[in-house]
Design a protein around this motif. Structure first.
Motif, short mmCIF file in Angstrom:
data_model
loop_
_atom_site.label_atom_id
_atom_site.label_comp_id
_atom_site.label_asym_id
_atom_site.label_seq_id
_atom_site.Cartn_x
_atom_site.Cartn_y
_atom_site.Cartn_z
N ARG A 16 -11.04 -3.04 1.13
CA ARG A 16 -9.88 -3.84 0.70
C ARG A 16 -10.03 -4.40 -0.71
N TYR A 18 -8.61 -0.54 5.78
CA TYR A 18 -7.79 -0.67 4.58
C TYR A 18 -6.50 -1.40 4.92
N GLU A 19 -5.91 -1.98 3.93
CA GLU A 19 -4.67 -2.72 4.17
C GLU A 19 -3.51 -1.78 4.47
N ASN A 20 -3.43 -0.67 3.74
CA ASN A 20 -2.34 0.27 3.95
C ASN A 20 -2.86 1.41 4.81
N SER A 30 -4.12 5.46 4.05
CA SER A 30 -5.58 5.43 4.00
C SER A 30 -6.19 6.34 5.06
N VAL A 49 -6.44 2.85 -5.58
CA VAL A 49 -5.16 2.69 -4.89
C VAL A 49 -5.23 1.70 -3.74
N HIS A 50 -6.44 1.22 -3.44
CA HIS A 50 -6.59 0.20 -2.40
C HIS A 50 -7.15 -1.11 -2.97
N SER A 51 -7.08 -1.22 -4.28
CA SER A 51 -7.60 -2.42 -4.94
C SER A 51 -6.45 -3.18 -5.58
N GLU A 52 -6.81 -4.26 -6.26
CA GLU A 52 -5.79 -5.07 -6.95
C GLU A 52 -5.61 -4.63 -8.40
N TYR A 55 -1.92 -0.26 -8.68
CA TYR A 55 -2.36 1.01 -8.09
C TYR A 55 -1.91 1.12 -6.63
N LYS A 56 -1.89 -0.05 -5.94
CA LYS A 56 -1.53 -0.04 -4.52
C LYS A 56 -0.13 0.56 -4.30
N ARG A 57 0.72 0.41 -5.33
CA ARG A 57 2.10 0.90 -5.19
C ARG A 57 2.31 2.14 -6.05
#
Length: 1780
Positions: free
Chosen positions: A637, A1065-1067, A1071, A1693-1696, A1711-1713
């Motif tokens: 995460r 992972y959050e998404n 993931s 893509v899973h970071s801030e 990156y997440k979006r």
């Protein structure tokens, strides 16, 4: 009667034994015979023998003896029966054995003396009857407890009788005389051995020899077990796993059809805690329709009905005797839940011994509230064996007219809640005589609930009930007398039996209970007994004329008085001492149980403070493990990364994890764990040990948790004020909880810590056996903790190895189906599963299930096929928290994780909803909908059942229609909300996500208890509803297995790993990576590529034939055929469309069939089906477009060639006429006698003269030369006309001849990228743009080379294809922001050099096809033909050779090279290359593995920067390597050469059968016509061969055959000499191009790191790559320091972190979006931290070189990257590409 043979004869018996028999039948009657007057004379002449004695009689012989008279040595014996007479002479003997007689027949024997002069004496007569044959096959037909049935073979003995004797120890017990079989002896003693003697008795009372057999009567237990079908399980062989396994009878409602069905029906109901369990009975026939009964004629045998049933107590006793200790415990626990009495003393069959059932009762835990605690609302919860209650026993002396059990039931029940605790006479089958349960002591309890208006007794009391007469069961009676507070003796008549009462030395109070109304009641005897026993009036209870209610009321008063005033209490655990003293066995005295008890006691006795014990003895699962769990999630995460470099941050996290593991490994195995593991190692002791441990730990937890839970309850009532305190208490409760799962969890952590050590470390080796132990536990039916509820984590290595051991233990029977239950905390999920499957999940001890546990249940063979699995896996989950408590921590996140994991693992998910809590219901629905959306996206389709608990009304299903509608509305609402959160807004309704039918997917279950606990039994409706749910689930599972092949254990493990990795992972959706899905996708891609190549190959073959037909069209067209090339083109186009339709349909059918199969997890990739359907359509469209263009081009070129061919033919015809005219002239003037040599010179001169004359007459116009650059420029202008006026203006000033002369350089980049440069952080776009241009130029150059090598004329389609290649490249890379100037300059450059090459090709074509040149090249041939004709020489051989060399050989060679391409591709797709070319993913794996093995930096740079160029080069190298062995490619060539040679020879043979008007020309034309489909015969060469040809057909055909055969050998030699590279260049279909299309795919590359897309098919909607790489390898660098970027996009893509690029207009975007910017790219998380090790290794190894190559500074490579080895890099590749 037939006489027996000698073999059948019995030994003789001494006839004296049967003398009396013989006398009775007149056997010794002697008569004289003859005339009266001759007697004296005869006597005087010859003395007669004295009396004849019958010595022995057998079945077929009689032995006779007599005394011999003086001087007589000869006798004559005559014997006869009714039918025969025989005579024999006897000499010098006084005895004879007469043989061959018939058994059981009367014979008369007459003996006469014969003198020397042959005179005869008076005859002496005797009669004897032979013995009958003994009965055959005398045997026991059946044996009962008191009867034996005997049978024998009685055929042919209809008139005889049989004497049967039954003996015991030599004493005759019974005897019978029967005329027929069988015979049944009744009233025998059970368990005794008897002998049976059978004699056949004739009508004359003659008897056979005895036949003997033996039988032992069954004991009562043997008989009953036989009837019940339980013999194989006696004693104690029936295990809990036998009962819990899923079989047909456990899920079907077939009524019991035999006695043997009853025990299983009983167990089935008992395991489901059904209160109707004891009412099991069977009917041998279906219930008759009452209308069909004939009351007048039918007979009613009520007694037989009674004997066909079994008393429930006998079933219970039989099952307990057959059950092992653990099944006994389960049975007793379930009986207690049903409020049935449980066995205290179990009679041991037909002996007087019994068993004290202490172990069986140890699992009973009761919760109650005595009146002393009612005010404080406190309660007592304890094991029943530890509780101290007053024990009141009820016994019977002699007969008793009062139903003791019925009175007890009424005593223990309040009027509002009557329950049959004890079986009595008026219950189903209660009146059936007991066979084995007499002597059974049952126990029940009354436990108050604290309500004075309901409770029968204010304090708890235990009640014991002895079945049978105390006179018979003195041991049981003595036991009760010594342990009870009071003993109530029921009697009718004391008689002399009172002494038994007075002999007992017991502290118990005695109460005599009699029925005055009984006729045998004796008041005086009662008084005497009372005095003898010193009883008071209060100790005597008599039933007068009162009803049962008043009688029970009196009894209740007495018992209540005892409870309140008598201090003696009994504790079951202590009572075993009394049992031992009385010689009563105790069930837990067995060695394994006692040893396990001691080991468990050692472990648990020192636990004073739970938390302290866990810290000291179970340290690995403490804070270290929880910290590890947090680190693992943070690795995914990256919430706390802040401004740190992401990869460096991840590297730091890995180092911290390693440090924590090191800390763990420093701990030695604790003393407690050492004892625990040691005890588990004994397979015999293990189950007992675990049971003792569980009970001991539950006892400890119960004590420590009770006070904490009370505090927790108080604090929760004022939630807002006590948030922190509640959180602290919650932690304390978690810390104070101690169960076996904690010890097993510690085992897991010991193992995980050990395997993190190097392999040679001793402490590692010592732990390697732990997974095997745990796997064995699972096979024994023990649950495995899948998710650690305290740390909210899965110890994946531990779980993996346990399941792998488990899989290896059960293979090949390893198919499983998974059932999971989800629900809000404390809604009865575990109880539901316990009831449904009998699984042993924790449901008491003051704590709920933590985490998730899985347990396996075996599926039997009889239903395995139906269910499609070998085991059912049940997963029970931690209760999802209520919304109020969710405010404390991140519990919603935890709930989502857990729900997603278990739903993903499930085939069926049960959503458990308590109807009384709608808020919690909404909460769980939201969690569940999230999970189902996630599963939908990854291809899993679990079935869903909603279970609504505590719905009491029988019409609940109908009444709740409105509720179901409301539920569906809520589900739809939740779906829409959850879909937005999951970025899947296309889902609007719950039915969009999962197949859901409100009518069939909702189940209503009433409350668990019937009445007020603790005395309430389980609600029968609950059990039945749960059973119905279970049956429905089995049906659903049966349907599931039709859609999927079913997972095996290893598949389940893979799902566990991938699901857990994704939920971290959050998404989740973006993931998720799963090796099973990847494997299924790879299989699909492999199959699709086979279909795709088959499609292409068939179309290549058709296109080759079509081109051949076009080339041969004018040459072999019949004169009657008026069609032209235009007509042919239309026809070919129609054929092409038809062929494409057929191939498209076939491919679509293959695709559909593939998705219909059940193997290979096809259902997991169903969502990709549409992509592949689109790919098939796309393949068809592309093939059709290119094929039609190709046909048009071929026809256009052929049309131009036809004009040339016509000119050539005119020249040829003219030359032929001139030569023939000359010949005619010369023949008239020539002399045949002239010298031949001179003639040849003259002929040459004449020929030269005519040749020159003809040449001067002909007009050689030929083809006009074209300026190709004009055509090219025209196409370029057409292509660029949409670009605007500025482009058109620039084109007007361009001279194409000056373009493309040098190397293309990206010029003025600064101008058209000025805006971009302002925003880019030093990314070198110029280099990237140059690479792109170089790639396009290279592709177009190759196309030009391939086109020009065909030696054809120019066609506009060629330049159109080049412009199409450029446009495709620009469109695919439009994210680079190309300007119109760049596009124009690139196209001008490519069109410039292409125009020059095409000009050269055009000029070369004109030159090669110049009519004058073509005529000149055949000049010598004309000259030779002329001479041959003049001299009339035979031309056959030469013409055949010319035809072969000039026409056939080039055609055959062209045919081979046109056919060889697909063969080379096929060869490359087989054998050792099959893997690397099977899918794009496997191709990538092969490339990357080879790169790392070769370890060449330059190769890596080429692969990264010029990927397409690298791939093409690599494929070409592979083909070259594969076929560097000439033998391999020669085999393919030889195959085609042999085939076409055979066809040519067959064509010649067939042509020989015809006769042709134009002679040899017609013959040659016929041969060529038959080959026109495959060979393109050069038309000019063919015309030349047929000119001036006077060969005869037959000789020509023979020479042609020989020439063709020689041609085959010549071509073989030529082909062997050609280099593979040259061969590849000559091939019409380039194998390297076909393989490139197969593995290169769409050609898209990751927008962040340029990793190539590997998705199957051409029309996939999402691009994906198995492994992404550090962005610095793609030239990314930091703006401020020029250092290469080490970040990996699959992490980013899973970071801030944010990014910016052309598409974001250079604004930062998270990156997440990334999907908002690149919606067609799917970048999942790495399958593990190690998955991207490959590129980390490459970057770390060549960091400096990459920096130098890219003109940048080296990246800051994280420390962990530098420790990655080459081997680890290769392993990561395997993991990423799911290579097994």
């Amino acid at each position: 009667m037939d006489c027996p043979s000698e073999d059948e004869l019995e030994e003789f018996e001494d006839a004296s034994e049967h003398f009396e028999d013989i006398k009775q039948t007149g056997a010794c009657a002697v008569e004289s015979y003859g005339k009266e007057e001759d007697v004296s004379k005869l006597q005087q002449d010859v003395p007669a023998p004295s009396e004849i004695l019958v010595q022995l009689i057998g079945t077929s012989s009689v032995t006779l003896a007599w005394d011999r008279p003086d001087n007589i040595s000869t006798f004559e014996l005559t014997y006869y029966d009714i039918t025969t007479t025989k005579t024999s002479t006897i000499t010098n003997d006084t005895a004879i054995e007469v043989e061959d007689l018939c058994p059981g027949t009367e014979y008369t024997f007459t003996l006469v003396s014969i003198s020397d002069n042959e005179k005869r004496s008076v005859g002496v007569e005797v009669t004897a009857c032979t013995r009958p044959v003994p009965p055959e096959n005398f045997k026991v037909e059946s044996v009962g407890t008191t009867s034996v049935t005997l049978i024998w073979d009685a055929s042919g003995c209809e008139e005889n009788k049989f004497h049967v004797v039954c003996s015991h120890n030599g004493k005759i017990i019974q005897e019978e005389i029967k005329e027929s079989r069988p015979v049944v002896f009744h009233d025998l003693i059970p368990g005794k051995k008897y002998s049976f003697h059978l004699t056949k008795v004739l009508s004359n009372d003659n008897r056979s020899k005895e036949a003997v057999t033996y039988a032992q009567t069954k004991t009562n237990i043997q008989s009953l077990l036989h009837d019940l079908g339980l013999e194989q399980y006696y004693p104690n062989k029936l295990s809990l796993s036998n009962v819990l396994q899923i079989d047909k009878r456990s899920v079907t409602d077939e009524p019991a059809q035999s006695l043997s069905s009853l025990p299983w029906l009983f167990l089935k109901k008992l395991m489901m805690v059904n209160v109707t369990t004891r009412s099991v009975k069977y009917s041998s026939d279906e219930i008759e329709d009452l209308q069909s009964l004939d009351f007048d004629n039918d007979t009613f045998d009520f007694l037989s009905d009674r004997h066909s049933s079994v008393n429930p107590l006998d079933i219970v006793t039989a099952l307990l005797l057959c059950a092992d200790g653990f099944l006994q415990q389960e049975m007793v626990s379930k009986m207690s839940m049903c409020q049935f009495s449980v066995p205290l003393l179990l009679p041991k069959c037909d002996t007087q011994q019994c068993m004290y059932m202490l172990w069986a009762m140890r699992d009973i835990v009761k919760k109650y509230r005595p009146h002393s605690l009612s005010d404080s609302k406190g309660f007592v919860e304890d094991r029943i064996v530890h509780s101290e209650f007053p024990l009141v026993s009820f016994v019977r002396l002699g007969d008793c007219s009062i139903s003791k059990s019925q009175i007890l039931n009424k005593l223990l029940s309040n009027p509002q809640q009557y329950h049959d605790t004890f079986v009595h006479h008026d219950m189903d089958c209660g009146d059936i005589p007991r066979k084995i349960s007499n002597g059974l002591v049952e126990m029940g309890w009354y436990l108050p609930c604290g309500n004075k208006n309901i409770d029968v007794f204010p304090e708890p009391v235990a009640v014991a009930n002895l079945r049978g007469d105390i006179r018979t069961f003195e041991a049981q009676y003595s036991f009760l007398c010594q342990t009870s507070t009071a003993v109530f003796v029921f009697f009718d008549n004391l008689d002399t039996n009172y002494k038994l009462l007075t002999n007992q030395h017991a502290k118990a109070q005695f109460f005599l209970v009699g029925n005055v109304q009984n006729k045998t009641f004796d008041l005086e005897q009662l008084k005497r007994t009372a005095n003898e026993m010193s009883l008071k009036k209060n100790n005597i209870i008599l039933k007068n004329n009162q009803n049962d209610a008043n009688f029970v009321k009196n009894l209740h008063s007495v018992v209540n008085h005892i409870i309140n005033n008598h201090g003696k209490k009994a504790c079951l655990e202590v009572m075993d001492t009394v049992a031992h003293e009385l010689g009563i066995h105790v069930d837990e005295d067995i060695q394994d149980c006692q040893k396990a008890k001691d080991n468990a006691h050692v472990l648990t006795t020192n636990i004073q403070e739970t938390l302290q014990f866990k810290n000291d003895q179970l340290p690995l699962q403490g804070q270290i493990w929880k910290d590890l769990a947090k680190l693992e999630k943070e690795e995914c995460r990256l919430r706390k990364a802040g401004n740190q470099n992401i990869e460096t941050y991840k590297s730091d996290l890995q180092i911290k994890k390693m440090e924590l593991r090191k800390q763990q490994s420093k701990y030695d195995i604790s003393e407690a764990m050492s004892c625990f593991v040691s005890a588990l190692s004994s397979s015999q002791e293990r189950p007992y040990f675990l049971k003792w441990m569980r009970m001991n730990l539950d006892n400890l937890s119960r004590k420590s948790l009770s006070s904490l839970r009370e505090q927790y309850k108080e604090k929760c009532q004022k939630f807002s004020e006590n948030k922190e305190e509640i959180a602290q208490l919650d932690q304390e409760i978690s810390n104070s909880s101690l169960g076996i799962e904690h010890f097993l969890r510690e085992m897991g952590q010991l193992y995980e810590a050990a395997v993190s050590l190097p392999e040679n470390v001793e402490s590692r080796k010592q732990m390697l056996h732990l997974p095997r132990l745990c796997a064995e536990l699972m096979l024994d039916g023990f649950p495995l903790e899948l998710v650690d509820g305290d740390a909210s984590n899965i110890p994946l290595r531990w779980v993996s190895d346990v399941l792998l051991y488990l899989n290896s233990s059960v293979q090949p029977n390893n198919k499983i189906m998974v059932v999971t239950v989800l629900g809000v905390q404390s809604t009865g999920k575990s109880t539901l599963l316990n009831t449904m499957f009998g699984v042993q999940f924790a449901v008491s001890s003051g704590r709920c299930t933590r985490g998730a546990f899985m347990q396996m249940i075996k599926v039997t063979e009889d239903i395995k096929k139906e269910l499609g699995c070998d085991y059912l896996v049940i997963i029970d989950t931690e209760g999802l928290k209520s919304p109020e408590l969710a405010k404390l921590d991140d519990s919603h996140e935890h709930d989502n994780e857990l729900a997603t994991l278990v739903v993903g693992l499930s085939d069926i998910t049960i959503i458990n909803i308590a109807m009384e809590n709608s808020t919690e219901m909404k909460d769980i629905l939201q969690i569940v909908v999230h999970a189902f959306i996630r599963m939908k996206e990854i291809g899993k389709k679990p079935k869903c059942l909603f279970v609504h608990q505590n719905v009491a009304d029988v019409s609940a299903h109908d009444k709740n229609m409105r509720d179901r509608k409301l539920l569906l509305e809520q589900l739809n609402e939740m779906t829409e909300a959850a879909a937005k959160m999951e970025n899947k807004e296309e889902y609007k309704k719950f039915s969009d996500v999962i197949d859901y039918d409100p009518e069939t997917c909702n189940w209503y279950i009433p409350g668990l208890w019937h009445g007020n606990p603790p005395m309430a039994p389980v609600n029968a409706g609950y059990s039945e509803a749960v059973y119905d749910l279970k049956k429905n689930m089995m049906e659903v599972i049966g349907k599931c297995k039709n859609k999927a092949s079913g997972n095996n254990i290893t598949d389940f493990l893979e799902w566990t790993k991938s699901l857990w990795n994704a939920v971290k992972y959050e998404n989740f959706i973006f993931s998720f990576r799963n090796s099973l899905v990847a494997d299924a996708y790879m299989r699909l891609c492999t199959e699709f590529h086979k279909w795709e190549w088959s499609f292409r190959k068939h179309m290549h073959s058709w296109a080759t034939q079509a081109e051949t037909r076009v080339s041969n069209f004018e040459t072999f067209k019949l004169k009657s055929d008026k069609s032209d090339l235009k007509d042919l083109l239309c026809k070919l186009k129609q054929e092409a469309v038809t062929k494409l339709d057929t191939l498209e349909k076939t491919t679509m059918e293959n695709l559909s069939k593939y998705f219909e199969q059940t193997e290979g997890h096809v259902y997991l990739v169903e969502k990709y089906k549409e992509d592949f359907v689109s790919s098939v359509k796309s393949l068809r469209r592309e093939t059709e477009s290119s094929l039609l263009t190709q046909l048009e081009t071929t026809v256009d070129i052929r049309r131009g060639m036809n004009n040339l061919d016509n000119i050539k033919k005119t020249f040829t015809d003219t030359m032929e006429k001139k030569v023939l005219a000359l010949l005619e002239k010369l023949r008239k003037n020539s002399s045949s006698k002239r010298d031949a040599h001179t003639t040849d010179n003259e002929l040459d001169r004449f020929f030269e003269q005519i040749w020159q004359d003809t040449i001067s007459e002909l007009s050689f116009t030929g083809m006009k030369k074209k300026k190709i650059s004009d055509f090219v420029f025209k196409q370029l202008r057409e292509n660029m006309k949409q670009r605007g006026g500025s482009v058109s203006q620039k084109l007007t000033s361009v001279n194409l001849n000056n373009c493309g002369t040098g190397v293309f350089k990206v010029a003025n980049v600064e101008n058209f990228f000025k805006k971009m440069i302002k925003h880019v952080f030093n990314y070198n776009y110029t280099v990237d743009l140059q690479n792109f241009a170089d790639h396009i130029i290279q592709t177009c150059t190759q196309f030009v080379l391939d086109t020009t090598s065909q030696h054809l004329d120019y066609h506009d389609n060629y330049i159109q294809e080049i412009l199409h290649i450029i446009d495709d490249g620009l469109m695919s890379n439009k994210n680079m922001g190309f300007s119109e100037d760049f596009e124009l300059s690139l196209k001008l450059h490519i069109c410039g050099f292409s125009a020059r090459k095409f000009q050269e090709m055009h000029e070369c074509f004109i030159k090669e096809n110049d009519p004058r040149r073509c005529l000149d090249q055949y000049k010598d041939k004309y000259r030779n033909d002329f001479k041959d004709l003049f001299h009339a020489r035979d031309q056959c051989q030469r013409k055949a050779e010319e035809f072969t060399k000039l026409c056939l050989m080039p055609a055959v060679e062209a045919f081979i090279y046109s056919s060889l391409g697909p063969d080379v591709v096929d060869k490359m797709l087989q054998g050792k290359n099959a893997f690397q070319f099977s899918t794009r993913g496997f191709f990538q794996y092969t490339l990357l593995k080879e790169l790392v093995n070769e370890d060449k930096f330059e190769q890596f740079v080429t692969y990264i920067s010029k990927y397409e160029h690298f791939v093409k080069g690599w494929i070409l190298d592979q083909i070259t390597k594969q076929f560097s062995n000439e033998h391999e490619v020669f085999e393919l060539e030889e195959h085609h050469l042999r085939g076409i040679t055979k066809e040519i020879l067959e064509a010649v043979k067939m042509a020989q059968n015809g006769k042709y008007e134009d002679g040899i020309k017609g013959f040659i034309h016929c041969v060529c016509k038959k080959l026109e489909q495959k060979l393109i015969i050069p038309k000019d060469a063919l015309e030349t061969v047929m000119v001036l040809n006077n060969a005869s057909q037959e000789p020509f055909a023979d020479w042609l055959t020989k020439s063709v055969e020689e041609m085959e050998q010549t071509l073989k030699e030529q082909l062997k000499k050609v280099d593979i590279q040259d061969k590849l260049n000559k091939l019409k279909i380039k194998p390297q191009d076909e393989l490139f299309k197969r593995v290169f795919g769409c050609g898209k590359q990751c927008p962040f790191c340029s990793a190539p897309c590997e998705a199957g098919g051409e029309a996939h909607t999402d691009h994906c790559a198995s492994v992404h790489r550090p962005q610095g390898l793609g030239r990314y660098r930091y703006q401020n320091n020029e250092k290469l970027v080490a970040d990996i996009c699959s992490t980013n893509v899973h970071s801030e972190v944010s990014f910016r690029c052309f598409q974001t207009k250079y604004n930062f975007h998270p990156y997440k979006r990334y999907r908002e910017i690149f919606p067609d790219w799917h970048i999942p998380a790495d399958a593990s931290i190690q998955a991207s090790d490959y590129w980390k290794y490459v970057m770390a190894r060549f960091n400096d070189k990459f920096a130098e190559e890219y003109n940048a500074r080296p990246a800051d490579v994280p420390l962990m990257w530098k420790s990655i080895t080459k081997q680890q890099a290769e392993e990561s590749l395997k993991e990423s590409f799911s290579i097994k």
